[in-house]
Design an enzyme around this catalytic site. Structure first.
Site, PDB file in Angstrom:
ATOM      1  N   ARG A  56       0.824  -1.214   0.000  1.00 42.12           N
ATOM      2  CA  ARG A  56       0.000   0.000   0.000  1.00 42.12           C
ATOM      3  C   ARG A  56       0.858   1.265   0.000  1.00 42.12           C
ATOM      4  O   ARG A  56       0.383   2.349  -0.311  1.00 42.12           O
ATOM      5  CB  ARG A  56      -0.984  -0.014   1.186  1.00 42.12           C
ATOM      6  CG  ARG A  56      -1.946   1.145   1.210  1.00 42.12           C
ATOM      7  CD  ARG A  56      -3.222   0.930   2.054  1.00 42.12           C
ATOM      8  NE  ARG A  56      -3.052   0.039   3.187  1.00 42.12           N
ATOM      9  CZ  ARG A  56      -2.410   0.345   4.323  1.00 42.12           C
ATOM     10  NH1 ARG A  56      -1.869   1.540   4.486  1.00 42.12           N
ATOM     11  NH2 ARG A  56      -2.298  -0.538   5.298  1.00 42.12           N
ATOM     12  N   TYR A 109     -16.673  18.510 -12.969  1.00 42.13           N
ATOM     13  CA  TYR A 109     -17.048  17.108 -13.128  1.00 42.13           C
ATOM     14  C   TYR A 109     -18.038  16.741 -12.015  1.00 42.13           C
ATOM     15  O   TYR A 109     -17.813  17.062 -10.841  1.00 42.13           O
ATOM     16  CB  TYR A 109     -15.794  16.236 -13.028  1.00 42.13           C
ATOM     17  CG  TYR A 109     -16.108  14.777 -13.075  1.00 42.13           C
ATOM     18  CD1 TYR A 109     -16.533  14.192 -14.248  1.00 42.13           C
ATOM     19  CD2 TYR A 109     -16.007  13.980 -11.944  1.00 42.13           C
ATOM     20  CE1 TYR A 109     -16.847  12.843 -14.298  1.00 42.13           C
ATOM     21  CE2 TYR A 109     -16.309  12.637 -11.979  1.00 42.13           C
ATOM     22  CZ  TYR A 109     -16.737  12.076 -13.167  1.00 42.13           C
ATOM     23  OH  TYR A 109     -17.047  10.749 -13.206  1.00 42.13           O
ATOM     24  N   ASP A 187      -7.985  20.344 -12.430  1.00 43.07           N
ATOM     25  CA  ASP A 187      -8.332  19.080 -13.083  1.00 43.07           C
ATOM     26  C   ASP A 187      -8.020  19.246 -14.572  1.00 43.07           C
ATOM     27  O   ASP A 187      -8.699  19.987 -15.277  1.00 43.07           O
ATOM     28  CB  ASP A 187      -9.819  18.773 -12.845  1.00 43.07           C
ATOM     29  CG  ASP A 187     -10.237  17.401 -13.385  1.00 43.07           C
ATOM     30  OD1 ASP A 187      -9.590  16.912 -14.329  1.00 43.07           O
ATOM     31  OD2 ASP A 187     -11.223  16.847 -12.862  1.00 43.07           O
ATOM     32  N   LYS A 212      -9.250   8.390 -18.653  1.00 45.27           N
ATOM     33  CA  LYS A 212      -9.639   9.033 -19.911  1.00 45.27           C
ATOM     34  C   LYS A 212      -8.463   9.028 -20.898  1.00 45.27           C
ATOM     35  O   LYS A 212      -8.032   7.975 -21.309  1.00 45.27           O
ATOM     36  CB  LYS A 212     -10.162  10.438 -19.608  1.00 45.27           C
ATOM     37  CG  LYS A 212     -11.136  10.495 -18.416  1.00 45.27           C
ATOM     38  CD  LYS A 212     -12.446   9.763 -18.663  1.00 45.27           C
ATOM     39  CE  LYS A 212     -13.293   9.579 -17.411  1.00 45.27           C
ATOM     40  NZ  LYS A 212     -13.598  10.788 -16.646  1.00 45.27           N
TER      41      LYS A 212
END
Ligand SMILES: *Cc1c(COP(=O)(O)O)cnc(C)c1O
Length: 396
Positions: A56, A109, A187, A212
């Site tokens: 992790r 978004y 973003d 994306k």
């Protein structure tokens, strides 16, 4: 790292996407990094900075992509991969102190807006949403307000916005936010670092939904953050370790593979989007179009000052026709397509289309007849012919 830092810094972005993050140039080294599947690492001494420690904290499969993305965004520090774009949003929002004021575009978004709204409802932060294209209005929201005269502690930027394609003045707004000591997160999903580099415009943190364009094949869900501030990076890394929004090694590897063709994909899809936008704007059933590349678009001039292209998302509004409302005509259009894929998401090699308001979470200020097109890399005339036959079928 396969290339010396100095040499790597001299390369153009089209080369970096191909050359960054390769294994060392040594005999019998593979040309691609391996996928490392291990939840822990051999070690006997005290764990220190730089030790991998546990799965992790760190995974060697993340490193090549993080190195490449950092370089592409113009940071000397590697980026940070996350399990999804929204895991990256969550980590970026953690930089806001408890109760701090967050200024966010009213057309961010939808997932980012829902997260911020829910955190505000629980009292974790104070949310001020604003039309991000209106520079004076944003500055007013950044400035001290209310009984205890609170100024913004974080400015969230998205430009172009999803799906309204509004363009924010990143330089001007970033400077205004910094004057009151606020952190700026941008973003950059829609533009990719090949078209816009928010760090060079003053942003402190850049966010990507790697799902994306960066990965580019609609086969992984991933997110990333990049900063050139070591303290901010350390805080984000700590958040990723403790909140656990880490990337799987397979997904990280696929994202690097996708990144290799980013420059080709962006060049192709942007070129096609510009031509399709121009053709669509002349169709009688198109009742409004947003694409920053059109000289008539309200964001065109501003986009030219901070972007090297205009991206490959085009939004159109469909006119009411033959007894159908605009929204019904938009749904009929989407159903009549044969090549364009009706699906949410964007930035893949395949062209996708959807009426945004079919999502309940979509802001009501997004028109209900608005259709978002994510232009892929197919042949331009095949894409146009499909759109045209579907538009022409609406009157029937
Ligand atoms: C998709 C998207 C996100 C969220 O990313 P996920 O990978 O779906 O979690 C954030 N911002 C923008 C602009 C997006 O398009």
């Amino acid at each position: 790292m396969s290339l010396s830092e100095q040499y790597a810094a001299s390369l153009s972005a089209e080369t970096v996407v191909v050359a960054a993050g390769r294994p060392a140039r040594e005999r019998d080294e593979p040309v691609n990094p391996p996928i490392v599947l291990s939840s822990t690492y051999f070690g006997t001494g005290a764990l220190g900075d730089g030790d991998r420690g546990y799965g992790r904290y760190s995974n060697p499969t993340w490193d090549p992509f993080e190195e490449a993305l950092g370089q592409l965004e113009g940071s000397e520090l590697p980026g940070l991969l996350y399990a999804s774009g929204l895991a990256a949003v969550s980590s970026a929002l953690s930089l806001l102190p408890a109760g701090g004021v967050l200024v966010m575009p009213s057309h961010s978004y939808a997932g980012s807006l829902v997260m911020a709204t829910e955190l505000a409802q629980k009292g974790f932060l104070e949310l001020r949403t604003v039309d991000i294209t209106d520079t004076d209005a944003v500055k007013a929201q950044i400035a001290p307000q209310g009984p205890d005269a609170k100024a913004a502690r974080m400015l969230w930027l998205e430009s172009p916005t999803n799906p309204m394609l509004g363009i924010a003045d990143i330089r001007e707004l970033t400077a205004a936010a910094h004057r009151v000591g606020a952190i700026v997160v941008t973003d950059n999903t829609f533009s990719t670092p090949l078209v816009q580099q928010p760090l060079s415009l003053g942003s402190d943190v850049v966010l990507h939904s790697v799902t994306k364009y960066l990965a580019g094949h609609s086969d992984v869900v991933l997110g990333a953050l990049v900063t050139s501030n070591p303290d901010i990076r350390a805080a984000l890394l700590h958040h990723r370790i403790i909140h656990g929004g880490i990337a799987g090694p397979f997904e990280a590897w696929l994202a690097l593979r996708g990144l290799r063709t980013l420059a080709l994909r962006v060049e192709r899809s942007q070129g096609t989007a510009a031509v399709l936008a121009e053709r669509l704007s002349r169709h009688p059933l198109i009742d409004g179009i947003r694409f920053p590349g059109l000289p008539t678009d309200p964001g065109h001039e501003r986009a030219k000052t901070q972007m090297s292209g205009f991206g490959s998302i085009v939004c159109v509004q469909i006119a009411p026709v033959a007894g159908l409302s605009g929204a019904e005509a938009a749904d009929k259009l989407v159903r009549a397509l044969q090549l364009w894929l009706p699906a949410t998401s964007l930035g893949g090699v395949e062209s996708l289309i959807e009426r945004r308001r079919r999502h309940a979470a979509e802001p009501l200020s997004v028109p209900d007849n608005l259709v978002r097109l994510s232009v892929g890399i197919e042949n331009i005339e095949d894409l146009w012919a499909d759109l045209k036959q579907a538009l022409d079928s609406l009157g029937r």
